[in-house]
Write a protein that holds these residues in place. Structure first.
Motif, PDB file in Angstrom:
ATOM      1  N   HIS A  15      68.340 -39.063-119.573  1.00  0.00           N
ATOM      2  CA  HIS A  15      69.756 -39.450-119.552  1.00  0.00           C
ATOM      3  C   HIS A  15      70.200 -40.144-120.829  1.00  0.00           C
ATOM      4  O   HIS A  15      71.322 -40.641-120.899  1.00  0.00           O
ATOM      5  CB  HIS A  15      70.031 -40.359-118.352  1.00  0.00           C
ATOM      6  N   GLY A  16      69.323 -40.231-121.831  1.00  0.00           N
ATOM      7  CA  GLY A  16      69.684 -40.843-123.100  1.00  0.00           C
ATOM      8  C   GLY A  16      69.634 -42.359-123.118  1.00  0.00           C
ATOM      9  O   GLY A  16      70.193 -42.985-124.018  1.00  0.00           O
ATOM     10  N   TYR A  17      68.944 -42.979-122.155  1.00  0.00           N
ATOM     11  CA  TYR A  17      68.907 -44.427-122.093  1.00  0.00           C
ATOM     12  C   TYR A  17      68.151 -45.050-123.260  1.00  0.00           C
ATOM     13  O   TYR A  17      68.513 -46.134-123.719  1.00  0.00           O
ATOM     14  CB  TYR A  17      68.297 -44.903-120.776  1.00  0.00           C
ATOM     15  N   ALA A  18      67.107 -44.397-123.751  1.00  0.00           N
ATOM     16  CA  ALA A  18      66.371 -44.929-124.906  1.00  0.00           C
ATOM     17  C   ALA A  18      67.301 -44.998-126.118  1.00  0.00           C
ATOM     18  O   ALA A  18      67.268 -45.962-126.882  1.00  0.00           O
ATOM     19  CB  ALA A  18      65.143 -44.081-125.208  1.00  0.00           C
ATOM     20  N   GLY A  19      68.144 -44.000-126.293  1.00  0.00           N
ATOM     21  CA  GLY A  19      69.118 -44.016-127.382  1.00  0.00           C
ATOM     22  C   GLY A  19      70.119 -45.147-127.232  1.00  0.00           C
ATOM     23  O   GLY A  19      70.525 -45.769-128.221  1.00  0.00           O
ATOM     24  N   VAL A  20      70.505 -45.446-126.002  1.00  0.00           N
ATOM     25  CA  VAL A  20      71.459 -46.531-125.750  1.00  0.00           C
ATOM     26  C   VAL A  20      70.828 -47.876-126.107  1.00  0.00           C
ATOM     27  O   VAL A  20      71.466 -48.721-126.746  1.00  0.00           O
ATOM     28  CB  VAL A  20      71.941 -46.517-124.281  1.00  0.00           C
ATOM     29  N   VAL A  21      69.561 -48.093-125.711  1.00  0.00           N
ATOM     30  CA  VAL A  21      68.918 -49.375-126.009  1.00  0.00           C
ATOM     31  C   VAL A  21      68.667 -49.517-127.510  1.00  0.00           C
ATOM     32  O   VAL A  21      68.831 -50.607-128.066  1.00  0.00           O
ATOM     33  CB  VAL A  21      67.629 -49.586-125.174  1.00  0.00           C
ATOM     34  N   VAL A  22      68.324 -48.433-128.200  1.00  0.00           N
ATOM     35  CA  VAL A  22      68.136 -48.504-129.658  1.00  0.00           C
ATOM     36  C   VAL A  22      69.470 -48.787-130.338  1.00  0.00           C
ATOM     37  O   VAL A  22      69.555 -49.634-131.233  1.00  0.00           O
ATOM     38  CB  VAL A  22      67.490 -47.214-130.203  1.00  0.00           C
ATOM     39  N   GLU A  23      70.520 -48.113-129.903  1.00  0.00           N
ATOM     40  CA  GLU A  23      71.841 -48.345-130.487  1.00  0.00           C
ATOM     41  C   GLU A  23      72.294 -49.788-130.289  1.00  0.00           C
ATOM     42  O   GLU A  23      72.823 -50.418-131.206  1.00  0.00           O
ATOM     43  CB  GLU A  23      72.854 -47.384-129.859  1.00  0.00           C
ATOM     44  N   GLY A  24      72.062 -50.338-129.105  1.00  0.00           N
ATOM     45  CA  GLY A  24      72.431 -51.724-128.847  1.00  0.00           C
ATOM     46  C   GLY A  24      71.621 -52.696-129.682  1.00  0.00           C
ATOM     47  O   GLY A  24      72.149 -53.688-130.189  1.00  0.00           O
ATOM     48  N   ASP A  31      62.239 -52.044-139.505  1.00  0.00           N
ATOM     49  CA  ASP A  31      61.099 -51.182-139.763  1.00  0.00           C
ATOM     50  C   ASP A  31      60.940 -50.309-138.525  1.00  0.00           C
ATOM     51  O   ASP A  31      60.590 -50.799-137.453  1.00  0.00           O
ATOM     52  CB  ASP A  31      59.846 -52.014-140.020  1.00  0.00           C
ATOM     53  N   ALA A  32      61.214 -49.014-138.661  1.00  0.00           N
ATOM     54  CA  ALA A  32      61.173 -48.087-137.525  1.00  0.00           C
ATOM     55  C   ALA A  32      59.732 -47.623-137.301  1.00  0.00           C
ATOM     56  O   ALA A  32      59.316 -46.584-137.787  1.00  0.00           O
ATOM     57  CB  ALA A  32      62.100 -46.905-137.777  1.00  0.00           C
ATOM     58  N   VAL A  33      58.963 -48.401-136.559  1.00  0.00           N
ATOM     59  CA  VAL A  33      57.561 -48.084-136.283  1.00  0.00           C
ATOM     60  C   VAL A  33      57.461 -46.993-135.222  1.00  0.00           C
ATOM     61  O   VAL A  33      56.660 -46.071-135.342  1.00  0.00           O
ATOM     62  CB  VAL A  33      56.800 -49.352-135.841  1.00  0.00           C
ATOM     63  N   CYS A  34      58.260 -47.065-134.191  1.00  0.00           N
ATOM     64  CA  CYS A  34      58.260 -46.091-133.096  1.00  0.00           C
ATOM     65  C   CYS A  34      58.857 -44.776-133.573  1.00  0.00           C
ATOM     66  O   CYS A  34      59.872 -44.745-134.258  1.00  0.00           O
ATOM     67  CB  CYS A  34      59.076 -46.655-131.938  1.00  0.00           C
ATOM     68  N   TRP A  35      58.216 -43.665-133.178  1.00  0.00           N
ATOM     69  CA  TRP A  35      58.711 -42.345-133.601  1.00  0.00           C
ATOM     70  C   TRP A  35      60.123 -42.093-133.087  1.00  0.00           C
ATOM     71  O   TRP A  35      60.946 -41.491-133.776  1.00  0.00           O
ATOM     72  CB  TRP A  35      57.774 -41.232-133.132  1.00  0.00           C
ATOM     73  N   TYR A  36      60.445 -42.564-131.880  1.00  0.00           N
ATOM     74  CA  TYR A  36      61.771 -42.337-131.332  1.00  0.00           C
ATOM     75  C   TYR A  36      62.824 -43.078-132.146  1.00  0.00           C
ATOM     76  O   TYR A  36      63.907 -42.543-132.424  1.00  0.00           O
ATOM     77  CB  TYR A  36      61.839 -42.771-129.858  1.00  0.00           C
ATOM     78  N   VAL A  37      62.509 -44.301-132.536  1.00  0.00           N
ATOM     79  CA  VAL A  37      63.436 -45.088-133.345  1.00  0.00           C
ATOM     80  C   VAL A  37      63.634 -44.426-134.704  1.00  0.00           C
ATOM     81  O   VAL A  37      64.763 -44.345-135.213  1.00  0.00           O
ATOM     82  CB  VAL A  37      62.936 -46.542-133.491  1.00  0.00           C
ATOM     83  N   ALA A  38      62.546 -43.913-135.305  1.00  0.00           N
ATOM     84  CA  ALA A  38      62.662 -43.207-136.587  1.00  0.00           C
ATOM     85  C   ALA A  38      63.554 -41.975-136.442  1.00  0.00           C
ATOM     86  O   ALA A  38      64.406 -41.714-137.309  1.00  0.00           O
ATOM     87  CB  ALA A  38      61.283 -42.827-137.099  1.00  0.00           C
ATOM     88  N   ASP A  39      63.378 -41.221-135.358  1.00  0.00           N
ATOM     89  CA  ASP A  39      64.241 -40.059-135.109  1.00  0.00           C
ATOM     90  C   ASP A  39      65.689 -40.481-134.896  1.00  0.00           C
ATOM     91  O   ASP A  39      66.622 -39.799-135.317  1.00  0.00           O
ATOM     92  CB  ASP A  39      63.749 -39.274-133.893  1.00  0.00           C
ATOM     93  N   PHE A  97      67.198 -43.065-136.257  1.00  0.00           N
ATOM     94  CA  PHE A  97      67.763 -43.362-137.572  1.00  0.00           C
ATOM     95  C   PHE A  97      68.021 -42.081-138.366  1.00  0.00           C
ATOM     96  O   PHE A  97      68.997 -42.014-139.125  1.00  0.00           O
ATOM     97  CB  PHE A  97      66.858 -44.319-138.361  1.00  0.00           C
ATOM     98  N   ASP A  98      67.179 -41.057-138.210  1.00  0.00           N
ATOM     99  CA  ASP A  98      67.437 -39.771-138.865  1.00  0.00           C
ATOM    100  C   ASP A  98      68.728 -39.143-138.347  1.00  0.00           C
ATOM    101  O   ASP A  98      69.477 -38.523-139.102  1.00  0.00           O
ATOM    102  CB  ASP A  98      66.272 -38.801-138.634  1.00  0.00           C
ATOM    103  N   ALA A  99      68.997 -39.303-137.061  1.00  0.00           N
ATOM    104  CA  ALA A  99      70.212 -38.748-136.455  1.00  0.00           C
ATOM    105  C   ALA A  99      71.450 -39.600-136.741  1.00  0.00           C
ATOM    106  O   ALA A  99      72.571 -39.148-136.522  1.00  0.00           O
ATOM    107  CB  ALA A  99      70.030 -38.609-134.943  1.00  0.00           C
ATOM    108  N   HIS A 100      71.249 -40.830-137.219  1.00  0.00           N
ATOM    109  CA  HIS A 100      72.365 -41.743-137.525  1.00  0.00           C
ATOM    110  C   HIS A 100      72.233 -42.250-138.961  1.00  0.00           C
ATOM    111  O   HIS A 100      71.928 -43.435-139.188  1.00  0.00           O
ATOM    112  CB  HIS A 100      72.380 -42.917-136.536  1.00  0.00           C
TER     113      HIS A 100
END
Length: 154
Positions: free
Chosen positions: A108-117, A131-139, A141-144
């Protein structure tokens, strides 16, 4: 001295052994069983150091909390913990180490919501790099790319 075997709760994802196997600490309020060996918290943060936390209400019933004492951002929706973002803050850089969504709420995109917040909170503070250590966080930042200036240069 080896630790004593204890209770294994496979459904609890935020669990760690403490005090040489004498206590099981369950974070995130996922375990509702009350026991002398289990410490539980509810989304109302009963028993936690509320002064060390920052909360903000987002649209659509989301509640984002920076739990400084646990070094994590949590995302609740309608009273349920849905996602967690762990971090390490050294005073200059916030290393976003792990984004996790509770399995029943995935997709449902909740991980994206928590990273954005979390990124919005770090931008508001204005004194840290990420420092984007987590692969999801790095992705994320690539998308934003508009937030690329927030990333620490290695």
């Amino acid at each position: 001295m080896p630790t004593r075997p204890g209770i294994i709760i496979p459904a609890v994802l935020f669990a760690s052994w403490a005090d040489k196997g004498l206590a099981l600490v369950v974070m995130g309020g996922l375990c509702r069983i009350v026991s002398a060996r289990v410490k539980t918290t509810t989304p109302s943060h009963g028993g936690r150091n509320v002064e060390g936390m920052t909360t903000s209400t987002l649209a659509s019933g989301f509640l984002l909390t920076d739990e400084k004492d646990a070094s994590r951002y949590t995302l609740h929706r309608d009273g349920n913990l849905v996602s967690v973002l762990d971090y390490r803050d050294d005073g200059r850089t916030v290393a976003l180490t792990r984004a996790f969504t509770v399995p029943t709420f995935r997709g449902h995109g909740y991980a994206g919501v928590v990273v954005e917040g979390a990124v919005a909170d770090i931008i508001t503070r204005g004194d840290r790099k990420v420092d984007a250590v987590c692969w999801y966080v790095a992705d994320w930042f690539d998308a934003h790319p508009e937030h690329a200036g927030l990333l620490r240069v290695r």
